[in-house]
Design a protein around this motif. Sequence first.
Motif, short mmCIF file in Angstrom:
data_model
loop_
_atom_site.label_atom_id
_atom_site.label_comp_id
_atom_site.label_asym_id
_atom_site.label_seq_id
_atom_site.Cartn_x
_atom_site.Cartn_y
_atom_site.Cartn_z
N GLU A 109 2.41 9.53 -5.71
CA GLU A 109 2.83 10.88 -5.36
C GLU A 109 4.03 11.33 -6.19
O GLU A 109 4.11 12.48 -6.63
N LYS A 110 4.98 10.43 -6.41
CA LYS A 110 6.18 10.77 -7.18
C LYS A 110 5.85 11.06 -8.65
O LYS A 110 6.59 11.78 -9.32
N TYR A 140 0.84 -1.21 0.00
CA TYR A 140 0.00 0.00 0.00
C TYR A 140 0.87 1.25 0.00
O TYR A 140 0.68 2.18 -0.81
N ARG A 141 1.85 1.29 0.89
CA ARG A 141 2.75 2.43 0.97
C ARG A 141 3.53 2.61 -0.33
O ARG A 141 3.72 3.73 -0.81
N MET A 142 3.96 1.50 -0.94
CA MET A 142 4.72 1.56 -2.18
C MET A 142 3.91 2.22 -3.30
O MET A 142 4.41 3.09 -4.02
N TYR A 143 2.65 1.83 -3.42
CA TYR A 143 1.82 2.40 -4.49
C TYR A 143 1.46 3.86 -4.21
O TYR A 143 1.36 4.66 -5.14
N LEU A 191 10.49 -0.26 -2.89
CA LEU A 191 9.47 -0.16 -1.84
C LEU A 191 9.14 1.29 -1.50
O LEU A 191 8.12 1.55 -0.87
N ASN A 192 10.00 2.21 -1.94
CA ASN A 192 9.71 3.63 -1.78
C ASN A 192 9.04 4.23 -3.02
O ASN A 192 9.01 5.46 -3.18
N GLY A 193 8.55 3.37 -3.90
CA GLY A 193 7.73 3.85 -5.01
C GLY A 193 8.41 3.95 -6.35
O GLY A 193 7.78 4.38 -7.33
N ASP A 194 9.69 3.57 -6.47
CA ASP A 194 10.38 3.65 -7.75
C ASP A 194 10.07 2.41 -8.59
O ASP A 194 10.88 1.48 -8.72
N LEU A 195 8.87 2.39 -9.16
CA LEU A 195 8.37 1.23 -9.90
C LEU A 195 8.47 1.39 -11.41
O LEU A 195 8.15 0.46 -12.15
N GLY A 196 8.91 2.57 -11.87
CA GLY A 196 8.84 2.88 -13.29
C GLY A 196 9.47 1.83 -14.19
O GLY A 196 8.87 1.44 -15.20
N ASP A 197 10.65 1.34 -13.86
CA ASP A 197 11.33 0.38 -14.73
C ASP A 197 10.56 -0.94 -14.80
O ASP A 197 10.51 -1.57 -15.86
#
Length: 310
Positions: A99-100, A91-94, A291-297
Amino acid sequence: MRDIKLHKGWVSKFTGLESIIGDVDILYEFYQEGEGTEEEVEQQYKKAFLKLEDVEFRSTLNKPEDELSAIIEINAGAGGTEACDWAEMLYRMYVLYGEKNKYKVKELNRVGGDVAGVRSVEIEVNGDYAYGMLKGENGVHRLVRVSPFNAQGKRMTSFASVFVHPLVDNRVEVDVNPADLDWDTFRASGAGGQHVNKTESAVRVRHLPSGIVVECQAERSQHMNREKAIQMLKSRLYEAELERLRAEKKNIESGKMKNEWGSQIRSYVLDDRRVKDHRTNHQTSQTDAVLNGDLGDFLKAFLMWNEADN
């Protein structure tokens, strides 16, 4: 008018790509004539390559529903506190990803765990192409770590399932017969102050033909929660129809793995510093960043893989 704007947007992207490739040609000609440096050519080439990658990636968002906002539903798997804590981490990751990337993120419903974390939570990620970007997150996510809840410090495995639905708006027509709805009200359990907790403002609606159940406690009034619940229900019905159409076309379950324990789409192995997507084989050692939201790749790798697979 909307189609015209989208068309102009794509024309602009391709025009920009054509321009930057032209700049590479010009710099290379200058270099051959002794009026430029190899570094200048290399730098412009890298810019052109990144622009080409972006245009190629954006071209994968070509379904009508890709433009829409998204609802993400996260459910803890078996495993009690461990699984509930993992669901909270996702949940926090998404939320951080949203936000980013300048999306508006709003919590819609939450069922807390007995000790820590959440048993289930739903969030709305509002913005252009949110669903298109996040649709590949559907499936089971597996966490392996040294447990903070185990006195012996044992290595534990936890699972949580993620479902991503397109959030329908006035561009999408979904008919819902009021006679097919069974409503219930209850007191909200989340944040919101005394008003939320003292009145039965939260709502639950069951769509009788499909069996789909939706809860909403995001708003202060029951009326507003009813409106949001209807939108959430329509989103799920729309997703179910998309699933049916994809299955008919491809004769498989929409090209995504079944949400069953053991069929995880991604593993997060924290003590080995590794996150790996089992569909695309894309992986990274930057577990904290993910886990801090850097999911782009990971999102881009799935979209490119899915496009090639289709």
